[in-house]
Scaffold this motif. Structure first.
Motif, PDB file in Angstrom:
ATOM      1  N   GLY A  43      47.230  33.550  41.896  1.00 17.28           N
ATOM      2  CA  GLY A  43      47.653  34.351  42.981  1.00 17.28           C
ATOM      3  C   GLY A  43      47.373  35.699  41.987  1.00 17.28           C
ATOM      4  O   GLY A  43      47.265  36.494  43.060  1.00 17.28           O
ATOM      5  N   VAL A  44      48.115  36.383  41.262  1.00 20.34           N
ATOM      6  CA  VAL A  44      48.016  37.067  40.336  1.00 20.34           C
ATOM      7  C   VAL A  44      46.267  37.404  39.632  1.00 20.34           C
ATOM      8  O   VAL A  44      45.982  38.026  40.105  1.00 20.34           O
ATOM      9  CB  VAL A  44      48.760  37.601  39.331  1.00 20.34           C
ATOM     10  N   PHE A  45      46.213  36.311  39.789  1.00 20.05           N
ATOM     11  CA  PHE A  45      44.205  36.910  39.145  1.00 20.05           C
ATOM     12  C   PHE A  45      42.886  36.803  40.698  1.00 20.05           C
ATOM     13  O   PHE A  45      42.868  38.094  40.534  1.00 20.05           O
ATOM     14  CB  PHE A  45      43.730  35.381  38.205  1.00 20.05           C
ATOM     15  N   GLN A  46      43.827  36.542  41.637  1.00 15.69           N
ATOM     16  CA  GLN A  46      43.188  36.336  42.821  1.00 15.69           C
ATOM     17  C   GLN A  46      43.526  37.836  43.897  1.00 15.69           C
ATOM     18  O   GLN A  46      43.064  38.252  44.741  1.00 15.69           O
ATOM     19  CB  GLN A  46      43.306  35.216  43.625  1.00 15.69           C
ATOM     20  N   GLY A  47      44.529  38.452  43.027  1.00 17.54           N
ATOM     21  CA  GLY A  47      45.394  39.923  43.417  1.00 17.54           C
ATOM     22  C   GLY A  47      45.650  39.071  45.194  1.00 17.54           C
ATOM     23  O   GLY A  47      45.743  40.251  45.396  1.00 17.54           O
ATOM     24  N   THR A  48      45.581  38.069  45.619  1.00 18.49           N
ATOM     25  CA  THR A  48      47.047  37.867  46.778  1.00 18.49           C
ATOM     26  C   THR A  48      48.843  37.848  46.352  1.00 18.49           C
ATOM     27  O   THR A  48      48.873  37.539  47.349  1.00 18.49           O
ATOM     28  CB  THR A  48      46.251  36.264  46.732  1.00 18.49           C
ATOM     29  N   MET A  49      48.725  37.729  45.224  1.00 20.35           N
ATOM     30  CA  MET A  49      50.465  38.225  44.832  1.00 20.35           C
ATOM     31  C   MET A  49      50.144  39.163  43.876  1.00 20.35           C
ATOM     32  O   MET A  49      49.071  39.323  42.873  1.00 20.35           O
ATOM     33  CB  MET A  49      50.733  36.830  44.133  1.00 20.35           C
ATOM     34  N   SER A  50      51.393  39.793  43.659  1.00 17.04           N
ATOM     35  CA  SER A  50      52.063  41.040  43.088  1.00 17.04           C
ATOM     36  C   SER A  50      52.237  40.506  42.049  1.00 17.04           C
ATOM     37  O   SER A  50      53.100  39.534  41.803  1.00 17.04           O
ATOM     38  CB  SER A  50      52.251  42.121  43.528  1.00 17.04           C
ATOM     39  N   GLY A  51      51.582  41.095  40.645  1.00 16.69           N
ATOM     40  CA  GLY A  51      52.452  40.359  39.151  1.00 16.69           C
ATOM     41  C   GLY A  51      51.873  41.345  38.219  1.00 16.69           C
ATOM     42  O   GLY A  51      50.355  41.625  38.623  1.00 16.69           O
ATOM     43  N   PHE A  52      52.036  40.650  37.362  1.00 15.53           N
ATOM     44  CA  PHE A  52      50.952  41.058  35.963  1.00 15.53           C
ATOM     45  C   PHE A  52      50.869  39.649  34.994  1.00 15.53           C
ATOM     46  O   PHE A  52      50.623  38.584  34.817  1.00 15.53           O
ATOM     47  CB  PHE A  52      52.039  41.557  34.854  1.00 15.53           C
ATOM     48  N   SER A  53      49.727  39.773  34.689  1.00 13.48           N
ATOM     49  CA  SER A  53      48.377  39.060  33.545  1.00 13.48           C
ATOM     50  C   SER A  53      48.466  39.495  32.631  1.00 13.48           C
ATOM     51  O   SER A  53      48.781  38.576  31.454  1.00 13.48           O
ATOM     52  CB  SER A  53      47.040  39.019  34.211  1.00 13.48           C
ATOM     53  N   TYR A  54      48.232  40.438  32.298  1.00 14.39           N
ATOM     54  CA  TYR A  54      47.748  40.873  31.246  1.00 14.39           C
ATOM     55  C   TYR A  54      47.500  42.130  30.601  1.00 14.39           C
ATOM     56  O   TYR A  54      47.526  43.033  31.326  1.00 14.39           O
ATOM     57  CB  TYR A  54      45.953  40.515  30.394  1.00 14.39           C
ATOM     58  N   ALA A  55      48.552  43.074  29.536  1.00 19.84           N
ATOM     59  CA  ALA A  55      48.929  44.281  29.630  1.00 19.84           C
ATOM     60  C   ALA A  55      47.475  45.318  29.378  1.00 19.84           C
ATOM     61  O   ALA A  55      48.073  46.853  30.261  1.00 19.84           O
ATOM     62  CB  ALA A  55      49.302  44.594  28.416  1.00 19.84           C
ATOM     63  N   ARG A  56      46.275  44.401  29.468  1.00 24.18           N
ATOM     64  CA  ARG A  56      45.374  46.002  29.614  1.00 24.18           C
ATOM     65  C   ARG A  56      45.272  46.477  30.793  1.00 24.18           C
ATOM     66  O   ARG A  56      45.013  47.648  31.631  1.00 24.18           O
ATOM     67  CB  ARG A  56      44.367  45.223  28.833  1.00 24.18           C
ATOM     68  N   GLN A  57      45.184  45.067  32.272  1.00 21.64           N
ATOM     69  CA  GLN A  57      45.681  45.531  33.266  1.00 21.64           C
ATOM     70  C   GLN A  57      46.994  46.289  34.129  1.00 21.64           C
ATOM     71  O   GLN A  57      47.179  46.735  35.089  1.00 21.64           O
ATOM     72  CB  GLN A  57      45.325  44.491  34.051  1.00 21.64           C
ATOM     73  N   GLY A  58      47.683  46.403  32.594  1.00 22.98           N
ATOM     74  CA  GLY A  58      49.742  47.609  33.189  1.00 22.98           C
ATOM     75  C   GLY A  58      50.014  46.128  32.625  1.00 22.98           C
ATOM     76  O   GLY A  58      49.874  45.333  32.573  1.00 22.98           O
ATOM     77  N   THR A  59      51.622  47.245  32.495  1.00 22.24           N
ATOM     78  CA  THR A  59      52.610  46.500  32.611  1.00 22.24           C
ATOM     79  C   THR A  59      53.725  46.854  34.101  1.00 22.24           C
ATOM     80  O   THR A  59      53.940  48.242  33.809  1.00 22.24           O
ATOM     81  CB  THR A  59      53.174  46.931  30.976  1.00 22.24           C
TER      82      THR A  59
END
Ligand SMILES: *Cc1c(COP(=O)(O)O)cnc(C)c1O
Length: 422
Positions: A43-59
């Motif tokens: 869900g986080v990868f597909q943008g259907t859920m908010s959250g963090f995956s990898y810090a290059r895209q934000g923390t």
């Protein structure tokens, strides 16, 4: 935002349930973020859920800063970057393609000017115009124009762009209006009030404010209709068009280019931002006093500061940078000024005699900084371009800090005496 900007900033973290009741957002150092259920990760990868995956895209730490900048600018979303230049590079390379045309103010930060020349080599057309008069911008519009770019108060000549009229022109022509608000800061001015679609801030300057961290940000104000923008990739043309621009900027601009803000820098900038209003009040007051004093000295040939009644941008600045809430504060004109000594005086000898003022590039620090603009930040572009940008050979740029006013004036006075006695 109904509260004042200082109250808003000071209490922003608390509103988002900070861990253990901390009053500051913690500095999150994880590169990766785990999920107990793989569907959440998906869900986080597909943008259907908010959250963090990898810090290059934000923390969580950079997200908390993004929230604060967004509140300051009254935006609908903000992305933080490693530097102001990273934000500008991400913006232009993500939203333009070969054959597109961009109109830029000719009075812009030197490195931004250099970046626009790179875009030209990559196949974009760039027109540099005097954006203090909307007619010059209007005359440059072409069928392939995509972006109009201006800075609010230019460095080092402190020209004030025709911000409101250019906003109207962009709205009439469906053009994306991008405003670099670094020198005015959201304390003096919100570009969304004149219809800017995207706002850029170098967080390294006044917002961070202490010269101890680099950062940049892009804010989407919500003023621009992304469904009209031809360069949105098909994969990002999904859902609410209001989100398209920022989604593409976050994916193509932040994730792929990789100039991500560290959590550590985000924390320092967030702490600095708490006192933005206090520092700006003091620094702008100092700049006004210093500009006034310099203008009265016989050794000074010319002072550029929008707060001086004789300055060409004075009336416009008074109108644009007046308090948003009645009674909140007096009109302020920024903390940047530049001046020229009379030709008989050696400006370099003058600068060497300064004792409080630091000889340094950078601006927006708590400390007052001065540098000879033509010899340093505008050296690489050569004399012709400098003349076009109105930068005289002996121009001294001053980023006014928050020292006591008398100490600054005393320092300039003794250095002037020294230079005049040589
Ligand atoms: C400094 C500056 C930038 C670039 O910001 P960095 O954080 O130094 O990369 C962009 N625009 C303006 C107006 C600036 O003064």
């Amino acid at each position: 935002m109904n509260r004042g900007i200082t109250t808003t900033i000071l209490h922003a973290d608390r509103q988002s349930a900070v861990e253990h009741g901390a009053t500051h957002k913690p500095v999150h150092v994880s590169a990766a973020y785990r999920y107990g259920d793989v569907n959440d990760l998906i869900g986080v990868f597909q943008g259907t859920m908010s959250g963090f995956s990898y810090a290059r895209q934000g923390t969580p730490t950079t997200a908390a800063l993004e929230n604060k900048i967004n509140l300051l600018e009254g935006g609908r979303g903000t992305i933080a970057f490693a530097t102001g230049m990273a934000a500008l590079t991400a913006l232009f390379t993500t939203l333009l393609q070969q054959g597109d045309h961009i109109i830029s103010s000719q009075y812009i930060f030197g490195n931004t000017n250099s970046l626009l020349m790179t875009l030209q080599r990559l196949g974009c057309d760039v027109s540099m115009v005097d954006a203090t008069d909307v007619r010059n911008v209007a005359a440059a519009v072409r069928p392939n124009t995509r972006i109009v770019f201006v800075e609010t108060i230019a460095n080092p000549g402190v020209q004030v762009a025709d911000l409101a009229a250019i906003g109207e022109l962009c709205a009439q022509n469906g053009l994306l209006y991008v405003v670099d608000n670094t020198i005015s800061t959201p304390y003096l001015f919100r570009p969304r009030d004149v219809g800017a679609g995207l706002v850029v801030n170098s967080l390294t300057k006044y917002i961070g404010g202490h010269g101890n961290a680099l950062g940049g940000a892009i804010t989407d104000t919500g003023c621009f209709d992304w469904s009209r923008y031809p360069n949105i990739y098909d994969i990002y043309r999904k859902g609410d068009p209001a989100t398209w621009g920022l989604t593409q900027l976050r994916k193509k601009g932040l994730r792929d280019l990789g100039a991500s803000l560290s959590s550590d820098a985000a924390h320092r900038i967030a702490v600095g931002a708490e006192t933005l209003a206090l520092r700006m009040e003091r620094a702008c007051g100092n700049a006004a006093a210093l500009a006034q004093w310099l203008a009265e000295q016989p050794e000074v040939a010319r002072v550029n500061y929008p707060g001086l009644p004789g300055n060409p941008g004075h009336e416009r600045a008074t109108q644009l940078f007046a308090a948003r809430r009645a009674g909140e504060r007096a009109p302020r004109y920024g903390a940047l000024l530049s001046f020229e000594l009379v030709s008989e005086l050696d400006c370099l000898a003058f600068m060497n005699a300064l004792k409080v003022v630091i000889l340094s590039t950078h601006l927006g620090d708590t400390r007052t900084l001065a540098l000879p603009a033509a010899h340093t930040i505008y050296h690489e572009m050569g004399p012709e371009k400098r003349a076009q940008m109105g930068i005289a050979d002996n121009l001294i740029r001053v980023s006014v800090g928050i020292e006591e006013t008398e100490d600054l004036i005393d320092d300039f006075a003794q250095a002037l005496q020294y230079a005049a006695a040589r």
